[in-house]
Design a protein around this motif. Structure first.
Motif, PDB file in Angstrom:
ATOM      1  N   ARG A  86       0.834  -1.244  -0.011  1.00  0.00           N
ATOM      2  CA  ARG A  86      -0.070   0.033  -0.211  1.00  0.00           C
ATOM      3  C   ARG A  86       0.931   1.181  -0.225  1.00  0.00           C
ATOM      4  NH1 ARG A  86      -5.747   0.683   2.872  1.00  0.00           N
ATOM      5  NH2 ARG A  86      -5.869  -1.046   1.324  1.00  0.00           N
ATOM      6  N   LEU A  87       1.808   1.205   0.862  1.00  0.00           N
ATOM      7  CA  LEU A  87       3.033   2.296   0.774  1.00  0.00           C
ATOM      8  C   LEU A  87       3.430   2.588  -0.452  1.00  0.00           C
ATOM      9  CD1 LEU A  87       3.843   4.315   2.953  1.00  0.00           C
ATOM     10  CD2 LEU A  87       5.846   3.021   3.230  1.00  0.00           C
ATOM     11  N   TRP A  88       3.850   1.415  -1.251  1.00  0.00           N
ATOM     12  CA  TRP A  88       4.455   1.507  -2.583  1.00  0.00           C
ATOM     13  C   TRP A  88       3.294   2.449  -3.435  1.00  0.00           C
ATOM     14  CZ3 TRP A  88       7.682   3.330  -5.453  1.00  0.00           C
ATOM     15  CH2 TRP A  88       7.853   2.963  -6.782  1.00  0.00           C
ATOM     16  N   ALA A  89       2.164   1.863  -3.281  1.00  0.00           N
ATOM     17  CA  ALA A  89       1.053   2.200  -4.123  1.00  0.00           C
ATOM     18  C   ALA A  89       0.627   3.869  -3.990  1.00  0.00           C
ATOM     19  CB  ALA A  89      -0.261   1.402  -3.813  1.00  0.00           C
ATOM     20  N   TYR A  90       0.971   4.418  -2.558  1.00  0.00           N
ATOM     21  CA  TYR A  90       0.897   5.833  -2.419  1.00  0.00           C
ATOM     22  C   TYR A  90       1.894   6.570  -3.338  1.00  0.00           C
ATOM     23  CZ  TYR A  90      -2.157   4.460   1.647  1.00  0.00           C
ATOM     24  OH  TYR A  90      -3.195   4.231   2.348  1.00  0.00           O
TER      25      TYR A  90
END
Length: 417
Positions: A86-90
């Motif tokens: 999710r952090l990478w998606a952000y």
């Protein structure tokens, strides 16, 4: 005015979910403003990317609404794998939206609006404001990183430290900060040191145009019959099925209500939906029904055919500061609210006298509240009417959208004195 909006979760047409800015941008366009949206390609609750975006880094949807253009930017499909995904998606959206803002948006704009969470979209706003020499408005829909910490989603101390530092940095750089609840405003001014004159309050609101359109033509009796809702006391929840929502508390209540005619209907998707479905199956909860996400107009039909609407969240202090946007949908449909959120949401429902508050994660109290509603079913219509009229007076999205752009116009005028 020409507005550049940065909103990672700006909805597709017909998508279910929080449609605050889908409605705001249409109001602005009707007022004669020109709007371009930099948006992501992944839905915030399902984490899925539509086929038409796969293999693409950018997708222009010109004239998405009249005078509203949308540029979809790449978001990693690792969104729902785990926290790092999710952090990478952000950050994948940060990188792609900066590129789009610099090289895919060719018109000159007057102001940038960015809405969070995720907090990191502020990076895009700051970078574009520097390169394009524009003021930017930073909107806070949810206090982040506090909410992520309280729900256990964010635990890495280094990331937490960076998030708090960046939060402080972006508040300083923003020309204006919009908050969605009075509690957010108090926290920013009293605890985070943000100047009072920098903070405005344009909250979540109710979409009366869609509700009114359906109320005039919708056949509730036939809908209930077609969906096997006859002779049921239907409580409908609409929204994400994630960690923060903690929908297991509704399953726990349903297990205690098997001997009643209560049907709890959960509409939406999210990281925990499969787990919730499996849990309901293992407990043989015939009084719980899961419905996949449906378009906003269809959502309103489900609400109108229900006896109550449920707004629930995990029992953490941060959520005492928020207004649940689904509460306003219930109010606009004249449905009483079963509220399992303390704090400002509770104060709102009690002031409007439009529902029943139950303590979050307290199964006994949730069951008590539902039984109270059943026992006083004749009074539910009055509660629904109360909510409708209160929201009409204080939370009409059309009026608030106009107020929002008036505040933006003020900072635009200051920058052009």
């Amino acid at each position: 005015m020409r507005i550049l909006l940065i909103h990672q979760y700006f909805l597709e047409k017909g998508d279910g979910g929080g449609s605050r800015f889908n409605e705001m941008t249409q109001v602005w366009a009707e007022q004669g403003h020109e709007v371009t949206v930099l948006a992501g390609m992944v839905h915030y609750s399902s984490g899925l990317k539509p086929d038409k975006y796969k293999g693409k880094y950018f997708y222009k949807d010109l004239n998405f609404y009249d005078h509203v253009n949308v540029i979809r930017c790449h978001v990693s499909e690792a969104y729902n794998i785990n926290f790092l995904g999710r952090l990478w998606a952000y950050f994948s959206f940060v990188f792609s939206s900066i590129w789009a803002g610099l090289f895919k948006v060719h018109k000159k704009y007057d102001v940038i609006i960015v809405t969070s969470p995720p907090l990191f979209v502020g990076i895009t706003a700051y970078m574009l404001s520097m390169f394009k020499k524009l003021p930017f408005v930073f909107e806070i829909r949810d206090l982040w990183p506090e909410s992520a910490i309280d729900t256990g989603v964010l635990q890495n101390k280094t990331i937490i430290k960076f998030a708090y530092w960046f939060e402080s940095f972006i508040y300083k750089k923003a020309s204006l900060i919009n908050v969605l609840t009075p509690a957010f405003r108090d926290k920013l001014i009293k605890e985070k040191g943000v100047p009072k004159d920098k903070v405005i309050f344009i909250p979540n609101a109710a979409d009366f145009s869609l509700a009114k359109k359906l109320v005039d033509s919708f056949d509730t009796i036939t809908f209930r019959k077609d969906h096997q809702l006859e002779n049921k006391f239907v409580i409908t929840y609409v929204g994400a099925h994630g960690v923060a929502n903690h929908l297991v508390q509704l399953l726990d209540a349903a297990e205690r209500l098997k001997d009643t005619n209560v049907l709890i209907q959960l509409i939406g998707s999210g990281m925990q939906k499969e787990q919730l479905v499996a849990d309901a199956d293992s407990r043989n909860l015939q009084n719980v029904r899961f419905v996949d996400p449906v378009p906003k107009e269809e959502v309103f039909k489900y609400i109108l055919a229900s006896d109550m609407g449920a707004s629930v969240l995990k029992k953490v202090d941060t959520f005492k500061t928020i207004y649940s946007n689904k509460t306003f949908d219930y109010m606009s449909c004249k449905k009483p609210v079963l509220l399992a959120i303390d704090g400002v949401s509770r104060a709102l429902v009690e002031k409007a006298n439009c529902g029943i508050y139950v303590e979050p994660e307290n199964t006994d109290d949730i069951v008590r509240g539902i039984k109270e509603a059943i026992a006083n079913k004749s009074e539910l219509a009055s509660l629904g009417e109360n909510g409708y009229h209160y929201a009409r007076k204080h939370f009409d999205r059309t009026l608030l959208a106009k107020q929002y752009v008036e505040n933006i116009q003020e900072i635009f005028d200051k920058n052009n004195v």
